[in-house]
Design an enzyme around this catalytic site. Structure first.
Site, PDB file in Angstrom:
ATOM      1  N   GLU A 129       0.847  -1.212   0.000  1.00  0.00           N
ATOM      2  CA  GLU A 129       0.000   0.000   0.000  1.00  0.00           C
ATOM      3  C   GLU A 129       0.874   1.251   0.000  1.00  0.00           C
ATOM      4  O   GLU A 129       0.624   2.211  -0.729  1.00  0.00           O
ATOM      5  CB  GLU A 129      -0.917   0.008   1.231  1.00  0.00           C
ATOM      6  CG  GLU A 129      -1.805   1.254   1.277  1.00  0.00           C
ATOM      7  CD  GLU A 129      -2.464   1.452   2.630  1.00  0.00           C
ATOM      8  OE1 GLU A 129      -3.110   0.515   3.132  1.00  0.00           O
ATOM      9  OE2 GLU A 129      -2.328   2.569   3.186  1.00  0.00           O
ATOM     10  N   THR A 167      -2.896   3.243   5.819  1.00  0.00           N
ATOM     11  CA  THR A 167      -4.226   3.119   6.442  1.00  0.00           C
ATOM     12  C   THR A 167      -4.226   2.272   7.712  1.00  0.00           C
ATOM     13  O   THR A 167      -5.071   2.465   8.581  1.00  0.00           O
ATOM     14  CB  THR A 167      -5.242   2.495   5.460  1.00  0.00           C
ATOM     15  OG1 THR A 167      -4.732   1.254   4.995  1.00  0.00           O
ATOM     16  CG2 THR A 167      -5.553   3.409   4.304  1.00  0.00           C
TER      17      THR A 167
HETATM   18  S1  SF4 Z   1     -11.359  -0.684   4.523  1.00  0.00           S
HETATM   19 FE1  SF4 Z   1      -9.543   0.104   5.572  1.00  0.00          FE
HETATM   20  S2  SF4 Z   1      -8.353  -1.688   6.151  1.00  0.00           S
HETATM   21 FE2  SF4 Z   1      -9.840  -2.339   4.603  1.00  0.00          FE
HETATM   22  S3  SF4 Z   1      -8.746  -2.176   2.662  1.00  0.00           S
HETATM   23 FE3  SF4 Z   1      -9.812  -0.247   2.970  1.00  0.00          FE
HETATM   24  S4  SF4 Z   1      -8.321   1.062   3.969  1.00  0.00           S
HETATM   25 FE4  SF4 Z   1      -7.568  -1.020   4.142  1.00  0.00          FE
END
Ligand code: SF4
Length: 284
Positions: A129, A167
């Site tokens: 990511e 994230t």
């Molecule tokens: S919802 Fe949050 S944890 Fe899940 S893929 Fe998206 S950014 Fe990543």
């Protein structure tokens, strides 16, 4: 006897969306070759199932270079801008399953980079990511994951800095690193791009682990969010087990406990969680 299953166990929104995308493309394929750029999730069971349905995983840019037709699905982690350009040049069909929360970070760093800002990504530089985000951030970009790296960060003279986060980064550590960096630059804008899905899963797992006699954490051994979930649960409940599937669970090991909690990492499919839950219920 009680079994408590975390409501947030298993796929988050972005992973569910990406997995559903692959299966829906498989349905429509009609003989057309389907690839995912990187494994769609950190779960061997799911990847094997997809491979059995004809989905091939491209594990590197070299693998991608060998593709000349078909559909390439981009996973929830997202990819760098140059990968889209490469795919477009090849003329393959692109299906973009980048999580919208990650896509938002791509847009933020691209826009701020265009304004001439130095982009700082708080996160693990090895994580796909982060590598993807980096690929939207222009030339002036630094990835920072430790206090030492934050201390050593030297923005250019009068350089504006824009900070975003991976994230899944820990919020307290993010705050701490931001504080260190903020002392170094006259103009820092901070965008907390941490996704709540991870935090909510961890908070719920902790509150369950604190009240049960045994805790089961289900997820792939290579999934970092499952490893983290396991650590959190073990900190609150000594009797915590990390399993990938029901086969790893020795039900006798649970002994004479009265309550069992179950949670699972973001890449664990619902059917695996249910299978564990149903079997634990039978024993109790
Ligand atoms: S919802 Fe949050 S944890 Fe899940 S893929 Fe998206 S950014 Fe990543």
């Amino acid at each position: 006897m009680k079994v408590v299953r975390a409501k947030t166990a298993g796929f988050c929104f972005g992973v569910k969306r990406a997995v559903d995308t692959v299966y829906s493309e498989v349905e429509k394929a009609a003989g057309e070759k389907i690839y995912t750029y990187g494994p769609i999730i950190h779960n061997q069971e799911v990847i094997r199932d997809m491979e059995n349905r004809g989905v091939a995983v491209l594990r590197s840019e070299e693998d991608l270079d060998r593709v000349s037709e078909g559909t390439v699905i981009i996973r929830s982690h997202g990819v760098a801008e140059e990968i889209y350009e490469k795919l477009e040049k090849k003329g393959v069909r692109i299906v973009d399953a980048t999580c919208p929360f990650v896509k938002k970070i791509h847009n933020i760093v691209k826009e701020n980079s265009r304004k001439g800002k130095h982009i700082v990504i708080i996160g693990n530089p090895e994580h796909p990511e982060v590598q993807g985000i980096r690929g939207w951030a222009g030339e002036k970009v630094t990835v920072i994951q430790s206090a030492e790296e934050a201390e050593n960060f030297r923005p250019g003279e009068q350089e504006e800095v824009c900070i975003v986060s991976q994230t899944t980064f820990n919020y307290n550590k993010f705050k701490y690193l931001v504080e260190i960096i903020s002392e170094k630059s006259y103009d820092v804008s901070v965008l907390n791009t941490i996704c709540n899905a991870t935090k909510e899963r961890q908070t719920e797992a902790l509150s369950i682990a604190e009240t049960v006699d045994a805790m089961i954490v289900i997820g792939d051994k290579h999934s970092s969010n499952t490893q983290k979930l396991f650590e959190i649960c073990r900190g609150a409940c000594n009797n915590t087990y990390y399993i990938q599937t029901l086969d790893d669970l020795d039900l006798n090991q649970l002994g004479s406990v009265e309550t069992v909690g179950i949670t699972a990492g973001a890449s664990t499919p619902n059917n695996i969680i249910e299978e564990v839950q149903n079997n634990v219920r039978i024993i109790f």
